[in-house]
Design an enzyme around this catalytic site. Structure first.
Site, PDB file in Angstrom:
ATOM      1  N   CYS A   1       0.742  -1.400   0.095  1.00 28.52           N
ATOM      2  CA  CYS A   1      -0.187  -0.287   0.043  1.00 28.52           C
ATOM      3  C   CYS A   1       1.053   1.466  -0.031  1.00 28.52           C
ATOM      4  O   CYS A   1       0.924   2.379  -0.401  1.00 28.52           O
ATOM      5  CB  CYS A   1      -0.643   0.026   0.976  1.00 28.52           C
ATOM      6  N   CYS A   2       1.955   1.536   1.155  1.00 32.11           N
ATOM      7  CA  CYS A   2       3.100   2.418   0.651  1.00 32.11           C
ATOM      8  C   CYS A   2       3.693   2.650  -0.353  1.00 32.11           C
ATOM      9  O   CYS A   2       3.908   3.648  -1.008  1.00 32.11           O
ATOM     10  CB  CYS A   2       3.978   2.248   1.866  1.00 32.11           C
TER      11      CYS A   2
ATOM     12  N   CYS B   1      -0.431   8.194   6.653  1.00 36.82           N
ATOM     13  CA  CYS B   1      -2.264   8.231   7.222  1.00 36.82           C
ATOM     14  C   CYS B   1      -3.306   7.692   8.354  1.00 36.82           C
ATOM     15  O   CYS B   1      -3.045   7.309   8.991  1.00 36.82           O
ATOM     16  CB  CYS B   1      -2.163   6.993   6.213  1.00 36.82           C
TER      17      CYS B   1
ATOM     18  N   CYS C   1      -4.223   4.523   9.618  1.00 33.33           N
ATOM     19  CA  CYS C   1      -1.723   3.888  10.252  1.00 33.33           C
ATOM     20  C   CYS C   1      -1.377   4.722  11.102  1.00 33.33           C
ATOM     21  O   CYS C   1      -0.230   4.861  11.374  1.00 33.33           O
ATOM     22  CB  CYS C   1      -1.147   3.699   9.186  1.00 33.33           C
TER      23      CYS C   1
ATOM     24  N   CYS D   1       7.832   3.186   6.641  1.00 37.08           N
ATOM     25  CA  CYS D   1       7.055   3.008   4.731  1.00 37.08           C
ATOM     26  C   CYS D   1       7.681   2.883   3.441  1.00 37.08           C
ATOM     27  O   CYS D   1       7.575   2.323   2.548  1.00 37.08           O
ATOM     28  CB  CYS D   1       6.333   4.874   4.637  1.00 37.08           C
TER      29      CYS D   1
END
Length: 249
Positions: free
Chosen positions: A120-121, A201, A204, A229
């Site tokens: 995702c990162c 985010c 997170c 990340c």
């Protein structure tokens, strides 16, 4: 109690650190004319943006809008643009890649494994970062050694492939950061007043409790050793000796 009331505690060498940061930025700008600042819109990066202004150097400022940032974070973009009469460049992930990732893995994929979280990162941060850095010979960050064990030995200037990475706050304390914010009446993320020292985010990031580590609210479900990340985890690179001699602590 505001974050300024809570954290405004400068170190004994605060003035020297500010002078050193300004000298570093000016020296690096003279060598690297195509600079850009990577701003997370956190407290450190608001300080760095103002240091760039005080140093009188040319540098772009960019933000990675992952699509998952808190509204309090994004609210700072127009404030920066108004105060410094400049545009903040906003880079977003490729929408097709985001849709594909969510379709295959779900909105909560980051909680299920480190691999999925980093995936995702990669989509939301790393690919946009590559676009943001293209054409620049240096980037400026708000990294501090105090932030985490993984950053404890970060250098002021590191030669990376194609550009240098400049971190003028490496030896600043959290108290130094907030003293500078108070001193210059800087805008800052309202979440800092709610015990969010490190803000990423929304899915997170959480507030921390008294006694918890500075970055405990980031990816709190993971082991400490995995909590980056990728933005500041690079292949081995050589730290450069600063052109400005360090002030003794």
């Amino acid at each position: 109690m505001s974050a300024i009331d809570l954290y405004n505690k400068p170190s004994a060498t605060f003035d020297a650190k500010v002078a050193q940061a300004l000298a570093l930025l000016r020296a690096q700008a003279a060598q690297h004319p195509k600079l850009t600042q990577a701003s997370s819109l956190g407290a450190e990066d608001m300080v760095v943006t103002h240091l760039i202004y005080l140093a009188g150097i040319q540098s772009d400022v960019f933000v990675l809008d992952t699509g998952k940032l808190h509204p309090e974070t994004l609210a700072l973009v127009p404030k920066i643009e108004k105060r410094y009469t400049r545009s903040v460049q906003v880079y977003r992930p490729q929408q097709e890649a985001v849709v594909r990732f969510v379709r295959h893995n779900g909105e909560d994929a980051m909680y299920r494994s480190v691999e999925l979280r980093k995936g995702c990162c990669d989509i939301r941060k790393m690919e946009p970062l590559a676009r943001a850095l293209a054409g620049h010979d240096g980037w400026i960050t708000g990294l501090r050694r105090e932030q985490s064990n993984a950053r404890a030995e970060v250098a002021e200037v590191v030669q990376e492939p194609g550009r240098v990475k400049i971190s003028p706050l490496v030896d600043w304390t959290w108290g130094d950061v907030w003293h500078f914010i108070a001193q210059h009446a800087l805008d800052y993320n309202e979440l800092h007043d709610q015990f969010f020292p490190s803000i990423g985010c929304a899915p997170c990031t959480r507030a921390i409790s008294v006694g918890e580590d500075f970055r405990a609210g980031r990816w709190w479900w993971e082991q400490e050793s995995a909590k980056e990340c990728g933005l500041h985890v690079q292949p081995a690179a050589e730290p450069l000796v600063s052109s400005i001699e360090r002030n003794p602590a």
